[in-house]
Design a protein around this motif. Structure first.
Motif, PDB file in Angstrom:
ATOM      1  N   GLY A  49       0.955  -1.252  -0.090  1.00  0.00           N
ATOM      2  CA  GLY A  49      -0.060   0.086  -0.122  1.00  0.00           C
ATOM      3  C   GLY A  49       0.818   1.390  -0.007  1.00  0.00           C
ATOM      4  O   GLY A  49       1.978   1.145   0.509  1.00  0.00           O
ATOM      5  N   GLY A  50       0.184   2.460  -0.504  1.00  0.00           N
ATOM      6  CA  GLY A  50       1.029   3.553  -0.432  1.00  0.00           C
ATOM      7  C   GLY A  50       1.604   4.085  -1.887  1.00  0.00           C
ATOM      8  O   GLY A  50       1.865   3.030  -2.856  1.00  0.00           O
ATOM      9  N   SER A  51       1.911   5.244  -2.149  1.00  0.00           N
ATOM     10  CA  SER A  51       1.905   5.900  -3.456  1.00  0.00           C
ATOM     11  C   SER A  51       3.973   6.051  -3.511  1.00  0.00           C
ATOM     12  O   SER A  51       4.214   6.039  -4.680  1.00  0.00           O
ATOM     13  N   ASP A  52       4.429   5.641  -2.544  1.00  0.00           N
ATOM     14  CA  ASP A  52       5.855   5.752  -2.528  1.00  0.00           C
ATOM     15  C   ASP A  52       6.318   4.759  -3.229  1.00  0.00           C
ATOM     16  O   ASP A  52       7.720   4.983  -4.009  1.00  0.00           O
ATOM     17  N   PHE A  53       5.838   3.487  -3.371  1.00  0.00           N
ATOM     18  CA  PHE A  53       6.466   2.344  -4.133  1.00  0.00           C
ATOM     19  C   PHE A  53       6.039   2.569  -5.731  1.00  0.00           C
ATOM     20  O   PHE A  53       6.551   1.726  -6.507  1.00  0.00           O
ATOM     21  N   MET A  54       5.156   3.138  -5.676  1.00  0.00           N
ATOM     22  CA  MET A  54       4.288   3.005  -7.322  1.00  0.00           C
ATOM     23  C   MET A  54       5.179   3.324  -8.524  1.00  0.00           C
ATOM     24  O   MET A  54       5.096   2.859  -9.556  1.00  0.00           O
TER      25      MET A  54
END
Length: 495
Positions: A447-452
């Motif tokens: 979850g989360g946008s940091d990995f996207m």
């Protein structure tokens, strides 16, 4: 006696025909009541059609292959494991999601926790690897740092020129006193006879404990057991600190098969290297598989370790699935995410033979304006699945789904999904009925946008190596090709 024999000789053909007719009718009638019980309509119709056309063949096949459940002893073990995991999960709270996360992500976390009993953990780091040979080298490098344990389960493992250093690292670890445990699926590995035998000899020479997972023993449990239930997971854990998970097996890129070498086929994979608290959860999942094959219950203290590196910013959750669970954990998660998507869905999968629920979820998403993209191989290594997959393309294209065909002669074997800019699911699960019902799979929800951005970079590489499928061009393919696709689609429903 002579009179009886004379009567049988005179009427034997008629008698045999009558007996076969009675059996034929009885099997057809029995199938109507037995087959649909607790079965998807599509699967039930496919089985009923097979039995109605060839009852003397279809019904025995149904008895052998019609139930997607583990053998009795394994079911008992699975119930014990599920109970222990749920008791543990009750004592461990989920980590908090980022404040910017959508509300539906919390619903996905709750769904996964209820199905698989693994909590959401924070402070993790994940790095993606898509270079096949380099990934094996990196795994070997991590194994050489092991101080306590190396735990691994892979669908296919074999000792060959490409994997030699991987196994050397394992042998070195075992020789210096590290506990090494290896599992490899019997069907997935034993078919590659030369590297399989070489691997077994090597492991025995170094005193490494290893087992073939899900060995084919049709009558070992007192009744015939379905032989095609497989352990399809790919997990490596070193010291409970570093983990690897994804789509790649431990074998050369052409799987050491002459037919693949002749066709020039090469596999393209995505693997994730993981650090942080989630690695202990991966170790626990491995321990469940180890218990199935070795009868040894590993102590939680041996598997769960305080993490020296908690600098990561990612929330992660393990999603196990397979015939040992009551429901199809991976399918339910994918469907929930597809219906929740507001902006974008990207699906990368080698085998795309969706359930009706998944197909409708993707079509519905495209219909409400979500950008839906499917990246699959242009060529297939499996005849039935390859043609069945093609039968869905026109329906998806009409709905507005973009389909990218990965370049030949590579098999895009990577398996991951991204939803909007918030959620990634990566692991061993294909988008097909086998992975939903018959195979033991391991997925990681991030979850989360940091990995996207990492995921977008990988998707961009795969997209650049692909050709977009055009609806009008696809519609002009030959009639025989379309008919073959439709027949394979129907046959693929028989599970």
């Amino acid at each position: 006696m002579d009179a009886a024999w004379h009567w049988i000789s005179a009427h034997g053909v008629t008698l045999a025909s009558s007996i076969l007719l009675v059996i034929d009718v009885a099997l057809r009638v029995l199938a109507v009541f037995v087959v649909p019980r607790n079965r998807r309509p599509g699967s039930a119709i496919a089985w009923l059609l097979a039995i109605m056309v060839f009852p003397l063949v279809g019904f025995p096949l149904y008895l052998m292959l019609g139930k997607a459940q583990l053998p009795r002893k394994r079911r008992e073990k699975q119930r014990l494991v599920n109970r222990l995991m749920h008791e543990r999960a009750e004592e461990i709270p989920d980590s908090d999601l980022d404040q910017g996360s959508p509300s539906w992500l919390q619903s996905a976390v709750a769904l996964n926790r209820n199905l698989g009993a693994f909590p959401l953990t924070g402070n993790n780091s994940v790095d993606l690897h898509i270079d096949y040979d380099l990934t094996i080298e990196e795994m070997a490098r991590d194994i050489r740092t092991a101080e306590r344990s190396v735990n691994a389960v892979f669908y296919t493992m074999g000792l060959d020129a490409v994997t030699a250093d991987f196994f050397r690292a394992i042998g070195e670890a075992a020789d210096r006193g590290v506990t090494v445990r290896l599992l490899y699926d019997y069907w997935g590995s034993a078919g590659h006879r030369r590297p399989y035998k070489a691997m077994q000899r090597f492991l025995d020479q170094h005193g490494i404990e290893h087992y073939p997972a899900m060995p084919i023993k049709p009558f070992a449990d007192g009744a015939f057991q379905r032989p095609d239930l497989r352990n399809h997971r790919k997990i490596l854990v070193i010291d409970g600190k570093v983990g690897w998970l994804g789509s790649q097996n431990v074998i050369s890129r052409d799987y050491d098969k002459r037919s693949n070498i002749r066709r020039g086929l090469r596999w393209q994979e995505t693997m994730a290297r993981i650090t942080g608290p989630i690695v202990s959860e991966m170790n626990l999942l491995f321990a469940t598989d180890w218990y199935f094959e070795s009868d040894e219950i590993l102590a939680e203290a041996e598997l769960v370790h305080p993490q020296p590196d908690t600098a990561g910013e990612l929330e992660c959750q393990i999603v196990p699935s397979g015939p040992g669970f009551v429901l199809e954990n991976n399918l339910l998660l994918f469907d929930q995410l597809f219906y929740s998507a507001a902006e974008r869905i990207v699906v990368v999968s080698p085998y795309f033979v969706p359930s009706e629920s998944m197909l409708y979820a993707l079509i519905t998403a495209a219909g409400r304006g979500v950008d839906v993209e499917l990246i699959v191989s242009s060529t297939a290594d499996q005849f039935l699945v390859g043609h069945a997959q093609r039968s869905y393309y026109e329906e998806l294209l009409v709905a507005g789904v973009r389909i990218q065909l990965y370049e030949e002669p590579y098999i895009l074997h990577a398996k991951h999904v991204t939803i909007d800019d918030f959620v990634t699911v990566i692991g061993s699960s294909n988008m097909d009925i086998r992975s939903f019902l018959l195979d033991m799979e391991s997925s990681l929800m991030i979850g989360g946008s940091d990995f996207m951005q990492q995921m977008r970079d990988v998707e961009a590489v795969y997209r650049e190596r692909s050709t977009r499928l055009d609806l009008e061009t696809w519609r002009r393919r030959p009639f025989l090709a379309r008919s073959l696709d439709d027949i394979c689609r129907m046959a693929s429903s028989i599970v």
